[in-house]
Write an enzyme that holds these catalytic residues in place. Structure first.
Site, mmCIF file in Angstrom:
data_model
loop_
_atom_site.group_PDB
_atom_site.id
_atom_site.type_symbol
_atom_site.label_atom_id
_atom_site.label_comp_id
_atom_site.label_asym_id
_atom_site.label_seq_id
_atom_site.Cartn_x
_atom_site.Cartn_y
_atom_site.Cartn_z
ATOM 1 C CB SER A 131 38.130 45.588 42.302
ATOM 2 O OG SER A 131 37.409 44.397 42.899
ATOM 3 C CG HIS A 175 42.019 45.836 46.184
ATOM 4 N ND1 HIS A 175 43.017 45.494 45.405
ATOM 5 C CD2 HIS A 175 40.678 45.321 46.089
ATOM 6 C CE1 HIS A 175 42.436 44.763 44.568
ATOM 7 N NE2 HIS A 175 40.975 44.535 44.762
ATOM 8 C CD GLU A 203 46.702 47.337 45.001
ATOM 9 O OE1 GLU A 203 47.258 47.819 44.156
ATOM 10 O OE2 GLU A 203 45.530 46.519 44.607
ATOM 11 C CG ASN A 251 42.090 45.182 40.034
ATOM 12 O OD1 ASN A 251 42.141 44.254 39.494
ATOM 13 N ND2 ASN A 251 41.334 45.460 41.163
#
Length: 298
Positions: A120, A141, A153, A192
């Site tokens: 993450s 991700h 991603e 994130n």
């Protein structure tokens, strides 16, 4: 090189979702975890995911059954990666655990296999050397509840081969994802980089005693129109992941406030087994959290 056999290492919240999504789109999927007891729990998770796909995507029972048939279970890593074209790592968000895993994986995986991390927040360059094949390693991700929030991603490191990068982009699209290629390493990627500060701010307000969980979430939901607040998101993401991310930050910065957040998460959630949606309780109780109550925003 076409990808046909995919191994997913780790059957936790996102690992299970990645495996099921990939199997649902017709790939042969090997799911690896540390022992057969954990794998039995994964089977239960896959059946629950099948129900979610039927409810949210209107998938047929035949489609769900085919996905389940595409999944094979392994507690032996060498057997799990035998003849795999792509290995997606979804082990805990802890650098030491990931490095140890990659060193073991490198010793048994076929040379053709591409390695991808679902980390993450951590960068692929942190683990490239441990993989033994840095040119065939990158990050892939996914967002939680990937059948609905279908982002992927793709982020390489300076040594990632461009053809490997393009292959993984194509793979992501083939399993129903909106592929989001990143051109430069970025801690937290895109999702994130935007989300973690929000969750951190929410935890900060709670630990400082500024407001309670429901008030903080209610504020965010009313003010922005978001369907869920930071603590509802934390429950879905999994509090273990949030704990690991915050602990890495606290250990690095030695910041007193960040350490208070880590201690709070450990005492109230990690030590009590209240880890979010997956365990039926976190900041809220499930399956009927109060933030879904029609009167919550009043």
């Amino acid at each position: 090189m076409p990808i046909q056999i995919v191994t997913v290492a780790g059957s936790g919240v996102l690992g299970a979702q990645i495996a099921f999504q990939t199997a649902f789109h017709g790939y042969t999927v090997n799911i690896y975890d540390i022992n057969d007891t954990v794998l039995e729990k994964a089977k239960v998770t896959f059946h629950k995911l099948g129900e979610a796909y039927q409810q949210d995507l209107k998938a047929t029972s035949e489609q769900v059954q085919k996905a389940l048939e595409n999944i094979r279970y392994f507690s032996d890593l060498s057997k799990a990666v035998d003849n795999s074209d792509l290995v997606i790592e979804a082990v805990p968000e802890n650098p030491e655990i990931k490095i140890d895993f990659y060193q073991k994986l490198a010793a048994v995986a076929p040379q053709k296999a591409i390695f991808a991390s679902n980390s993450s927040t951590l960068l692929p360059s942190q683990f490239a050397a441990a993989t033994g094949r840095p040119e065939r390693f990158l990050a892939l991700h996914f967002a939680n509840e990937i059948w609905k929030h279908n982002t992927a991603e793709i982020m390489g490191h300076p040594g990632t081969d461009s053809q490997v990068f393009d292959t993984v982009v194509a793979f992501a699209k083939s399993i129903g994802m909106v592929a989001l290629p990143l051109h430069k390493e970025q801690p937290g990627y895109i999702v994130n980089s935007l989300l973690v500060p929000l969750l951190g701010a929410g935890l900060g307000l709670l630990v400082k005693g500024v407001a309670d969980v429901e008030t903080i979430d209610k504020t965010w939901m009313v003010a922005t129109g978001a369907p869920v607040g930071p603590f509802g998101i934390l429950d879905v993401v999994g509090i273990t992941t949030a704990y690991n991310i915050n602990k890495i930050a606290a250990d690095k910065t030695k910041n007193g406030h960040e350490q208070k957040v880590v201690d709070y998460l450990k005492t109230h959630f990690i030590d009590t087994g209240k880890l979010g949606v997956a365990t039926g309780e976190g900041f809220y109780k499930y399956p009927n959290p109060s933030y879904l109550d029609p009167d919550f925003l009043k």
